[in-house]
Design an enzyme around this catalytic site. Structure first.
Site: not given
Ligand code: PSU
Ligand code: MN
Length: 302
Positions: A26, A87, A107, A137, A139-141, A158
């Site tokens: 990435e 981003k 990602v 939030d 993540s769309a990951d 993380k």
């Protein structure tokens, strides 16, 4: 791929055509996740690690509107200098394309593109996930992991995140999680976040076998491989926990939300650990790239 919007550097396109191993990497970690000049070191260490394993590295990005694998030297320089580089997560891909923008892919966006390019292995540092209260939030990951058939090598999610909630979401989404030589979820900066992972593998060949089994069932999600950061670089949990708590408090005070959350928190943790998190981040990125290269080689060896 005449009608594909993807641009692949010739070496990458050739490797894919010839059935040789390729590893996608990435670019958001380079343009948003790491400070200058460490981002340059990260790019070098990751690409060299993939090459040492015998695979071809393919950094993903949107370059002036074109979804791309493999950056030319001047393009990489723009991304490392991060001038006007935004981003780009999965939802941001069409806007970046139509706007002709330079976009560093997370990602989520990178594995969506890797699936399209039929690059079966991807490496990063840590995936995004469910954030801790009160940061709003997720993540769309996670959802892209649920629909991109790619082996994703990382050091867990993380440590700025709510890790049990992230593991639960991965289970709900049907994403297999495999520990590489570990039965525990690594905490990104730490070796053990305190949670068990459901499966374990001892070799790249075994991971390749997991992925083949997964795909033989027609499953279209990713296979998430987690490995701890190198022991000599990993930080003590107590140090990281305290740093993350203070970082989350700062994010709350600053009213940070959404896409800004992850870069803000990573920067805050770096300051809170006196820069020690940065050395771990670089070490685990290199180690994950190396393992991804070995898995790509094992997949090709069949
Ligand atoms: N891993 C790192 N550093 C990073 C990231 C991952 O070691 O900066 C990036 C990745 O691109 C990941 C993104 O997809 O952070 C997650 O952002 P968000 O939580 O907004 O989806
Ligand atoms: Mn978000």
């Amino acid at each position: 791929m005449a009608d594909s919007p993807l641009r692949l550097l010739p070496a990458i396109a050739e490797a894919l055509r010839g059935g040789r191993p390729v590893v996608a990497l990435e670019s958001s970690v380079l343009a948003q996740g790491l400070p200058i000049p460490s981002n340059r070191e990260a790019a070098r260490r990751m690409t060299e690690a993939v090459e040492r394993a015998g695979a071809v590295p393919a950094i993903s990005a949107v370059v002036r509107g074109v979804p791309t694998f493999g950056l030319e030297t001047d393009e990489l320089e723009r991304f490392l200098a991060r001038d006007g580089v935004r981003k780009v997560s999965a939802r941001d891909l069409p806007a970046a394309m139509v706007g002709g923008a330079d976009g560093a892919t997370t990602v989520a966006a990178s594995i969506a593109l890797a699936a399209l390019a039929k690059i079966p292995v991807f490496a990063t540092g840590g995936i995004g996930g469910v954030h801790r209260e009160p940061v709003f939030d997720e993540s769309a990951d996670l959802v892209e992991l649920a629909r991109s058939p790619v082996v994703v090598v990382c050091s867990g999610a993380k440590s700025i995140l709510d890790l049990p909630a992230t593991l639960e979401r991965l289970e709900t989404l049907g994403v297999p999680v495999v520990g590489y030589r570990t039965s525990r979820l690594p905490g990104f900066f730490t070796e053990d976040a305190g949670f068990a992972v459901p499966a374990r593998a001892e070799s790249a060949a075994e991971i390749a076998a997991y992925f083949r089994a997964h795909r033989s069932l027609g499953r279209t999600s990713a296979l998430l491989v987690v490995q701890p950061p190198p022991a000599d670089a990993a930080l003590p949990s107590a140090l990281v926990d305290a740093a993350v708590e203070r970082a989350v408090e700062r994010a709350r005070a600053a009213g940070v939300r959404g896409a800004a959350s992850t870069p803000f928190l990573l920067g805050a943790v770096e300051r809170e650990t006196g820069g020690r998190s940065l050395a771990v981040n670089l070490a685990l990125l290199e180690r994950n790239a190396r393992l991804a290269g070995e898995i790509a080689v094992a997949l090709v060896a069949g």
